[in-house]
Design a protein around this motif. Structure first.
Motif, short mmCIF file in Angstrom:
data_model
loop_
_atom_site.label_atom_id
_atom_site.label_comp_id
_atom_site.label_asym_id
_atom_site.label_seq_id
_atom_site.Cartn_x
_atom_site.Cartn_y
_atom_site.Cartn_z
N LEU A 29 0.83 -1.20 0.00
CA LEU A 29 0.00 0.00 0.00
C LEU A 29 0.86 1.26 0.00
O LEU A 29 0.61 2.20 -0.77
CB LEU A 29 -0.92 0.00 1.22
CG LEU A 29 -1.76 1.26 1.45
CD1 LEU A 29 -2.74 1.48 0.30
CD2 LEU A 29 -2.49 1.18 2.79
N GLY A 47 -4.36 6.58 1.79
CA GLY A 47 -4.98 5.45 1.13
C GLY A 47 -5.28 4.35 2.12
O GLY A 47 -4.80 4.36 3.27
N LEU A 95 -6.13 -0.11 2.27
CA LEU A 95 -6.24 -1.42 1.64
C LEU A 95 -6.93 -2.35 2.61
O LEU A 95 -6.50 -2.51 3.75
CB LEU A 95 -4.85 -1.96 1.29
CG LEU A 95 -4.77 -3.42 0.84
CD1 LEU A 95 -5.56 -3.64 -0.45
CD2 LEU A 95 -3.32 -3.86 0.67
N GLU A 148 -13.02 4.65 -4.15
CA GLU A 148 -12.88 3.22 -3.81
C GLU A 148 -12.93 2.37 -5.07
O GLU A 148 -13.70 2.64 -5.99
CB GLU A 148 -14.01 2.79 -2.87
CG GLU A 148 -14.01 3.54 -1.55
CD GLU A 148 -15.25 3.23 -0.73
OE1 GLU A 148 -15.20 3.45 0.48
OE2 GLU A 148 -16.26 2.79 -1.31
N LEU A 193 -9.25 -1.16 -2.53
CA LEU A 193 -8.33 -0.04 -2.44
C LEU A 193 -9.14 1.25 -2.36
O LEU A 193 -10.13 1.40 -3.08
CB LEU A 193 -7.42 0.02 -3.67
CG LEU A 193 -6.18 -0.88 -3.66
CD1 LEU A 193 -5.55 -0.92 -5.05
CD2 LEU A 193 -5.17 -0.42 -2.62
N TRP A 233 -8.73 5.71 -1.79
CA TRP A 233 -7.81 6.84 -1.78
C TRP A 233 -8.57 8.12 -1.45
O TRP A 233 -9.77 8.21 -1.70
CB TRP A 233 -7.12 7.00 -3.14
CG TRP A 233 -6.48 5.76 -3.65
CD1 TRP A 233 -6.98 4.91 -4.59
CD2 TRP A 233 -5.21 5.23 -3.25
NE1 TRP A 233 -6.11 3.87 -4.81
CE2 TRP A 233 -5.01 4.03 -4.00
CE3 TRP A 233 -4.23 5.62 -2.34
CZ2 TRP A 233 -3.87 3.25 -3.86
CZ3 TRP A 233 -3.09 4.84 -2.19
CH2 TRP A 233 -2.92 3.68 -2.95
N GLY A 272 -6.02 0.26 -9.84
CA GLY A 272 -6.70 -0.80 -9.13
C GLY A 272 -6.84 -2.07 -9.95
O GLY A 272 -6.64 -3.18 -9.45
N ALA A 306 -3.64 -3.78 -10.07
CA ALA A 306 -3.26 -4.31 -8.76
C ALA A 306 -3.87 -5.67 -8.45
O ALA A 306 -3.49 -6.31 -7.47
CB ALA A 306 -3.66 -3.32 -7.66
N LEU A 326 -2.14 -8.32 -5.74
CA LEU A 326 -2.93 -8.50 -4.52
C LEU A 326 -3.38 -9.95 -4.34
O LEU A 326 -3.47 -10.44 -3.22
CB LEU A 326 -4.13 -7.55 -4.51
CG LEU A 326 -3.84 -6.11 -4.10
CD1 LEU A 326 -5.10 -5.27 -4.18
CD2 LEU A 326 -3.26 -6.05 -2.69
#
Length: 364
Positions: A24, A41, A43, A104, A116, A118, A136, A139, A143
């Motif tokens: 993150l 942010g 997570l 989000e 995620l 922010w 995202g 990611a 993740l």
């Protein structure tokens, strides 16, 4: 296709992040370097844990600090469905961090997956929000790798304990892999468990066992020990010796026993008010060397402790009933503690060649 430095990192290197909190923080810093106006942010990941439903990491852009918030299972019991993400704690924390609006992204976009989020000092423009959503999507793969590692670690810790799980993850999965360590050993079990099992329903027996294990295991963990085994109604735990003297490990083991006795006294009072029988138990403490590692069949292993010290502490606990004592302590353990103990003489232990000097702790 020319990728931004953030997206290139997500494709090439992000899966190697050592932990979700590092992922993150690194992602946030890279997004800022690519022009995203971030103040912080979050997570959120579902957690495969008996008590924890969700783990949320919260990152501040100004300091780089990452803190963690935990969401617990209702009633402390694991269920098949995790609470709906994102974490409300993460959303509230971000909303209080800066003046923008929380952005989000579900990663990937499905229920109960990673989330995620922010926030910036002002609302994100459509272009900025689009870049965050694109990050995202990229990611999702790293993740997934982080989640798989976290799932494996959590499962091993739940069944083996934190230290043993770390050893299993670090070493090869084969017999003969282990080490000899010095530790204070604790062996405890309930008295009259057979009669309890025969006179109560299975659900009542399981409830009693869970209550007993809560008191003894949580006391062990609170003082730095680790439960190696639940065996029927018995518990084997260790307090590894750190440094050159075992005094600290012995003190921790004695403290854990005192805490467990206090917890069981409260439990017996609660059971008596419900018309239930008390749960008497015995505990033995010993200090010695153990082989801590893998044993078993070629393709079915157990990570445990074996050795003379394990045999002795289990046999010593067997004297609790005939000596009518809740706690028995070996001479080797007693020699390494300054706590006041009461000598009970020297006793022969079944299967142990040499007699053992036996002590007990004063009744408070």
């Amino acid at each position: 296709m020319q990728l931004s430095s953030t997206l290139a990192w997500l494709v090439d290197a992000a899966a190697e992040a050592p932990a979700p909190e590092r992922f993150l923080a690194d992602l946030g810093q890279r997004l800022i370097a690519d022009g995203a106006p971030l103040a912080g942010g979050a997570l959120a990941l579902a957690a495969p844990h008996p008590l924890i439903a969700r783990r949320t990491w919260l990152w501040r852009a100004d300091s780089g600090e990452v803190i963690e918030a935990l969401g617990f299972m209702p009633g402390g019991l694991a269920t098949s469905a995790a609470p709906s993400p994102p974490s409300e704690a993460g959303r509230r924390w971000l909303a209080g961090l800066a003046g923008g609006r929380v952005h989000e992204d579900a990663v990937p976009p499905r229920l109960n997956g990673p989330m995620l989020a922010w926030i910036g000092p002002r609302p994100f423009t459509a272009e900025e929000a689009g870049r965050l959503s694109q990050a995202g999507r990229f990611a999702a793969a790293p993740l997934a790798a982080l989640t798989a590692r976290a799932t494996l670690t959590a499962a091993l810790e739940a069944y083996l304990g934190r230290r043993s799980a770390a050893r299993v993850l670090a070493g090869p999965l084969r017999r003969g892999v282990g080490e000899t360590i010095q530790a204070a050993l604790l062996f405890a079990d309930l008295r009259g468990f057979t009669a309890l099992s025969e006179s109560n329903s299975p659900s009542e027996v399981i409830s009693a066992l869970d209550a007993w294990f809560d008191r003894i295991a949580l006391a062990v963990q609170a003082f730095g020990g680790e439960v190696l085994k639940f065996m029927g109604d018995g518990v084997l735990a260790i307090f590894p010796v750190a440094g050159s003297t075992p005094r600290g490990a012995c003190h921790a083991a004695l403290s854990a026993v005192a805490a467990a006795r206090a917890g069981m006294a409260h439990l017996d009072d609660a059971r008596q008010q419900k018309g239930l029988a008390p749960l008497p138990f015995g505990v033995a403490l010993h200090l010695g060397e153990i082989l801590w590692g893998n044993i078993g069949a070629a393709d079915r292993l157990d990570f445990t402790a074996i050795g003379h010290a394990v045999n002795l502490v289990s046999r010593l606990e067997g004297l609790c009933r005939p000596l009518d004592k809740t706690v028995l302590i070996s001479g080797a353990f007693a020699a390494e503690t300054t706590s006041p103990l009461i000598p009970l003489g020297t006793h022969a232990l079944r299967g142990i060649t040499s007699p053992c000097a036996v002590f007990t702790a004063p009744e408070d």
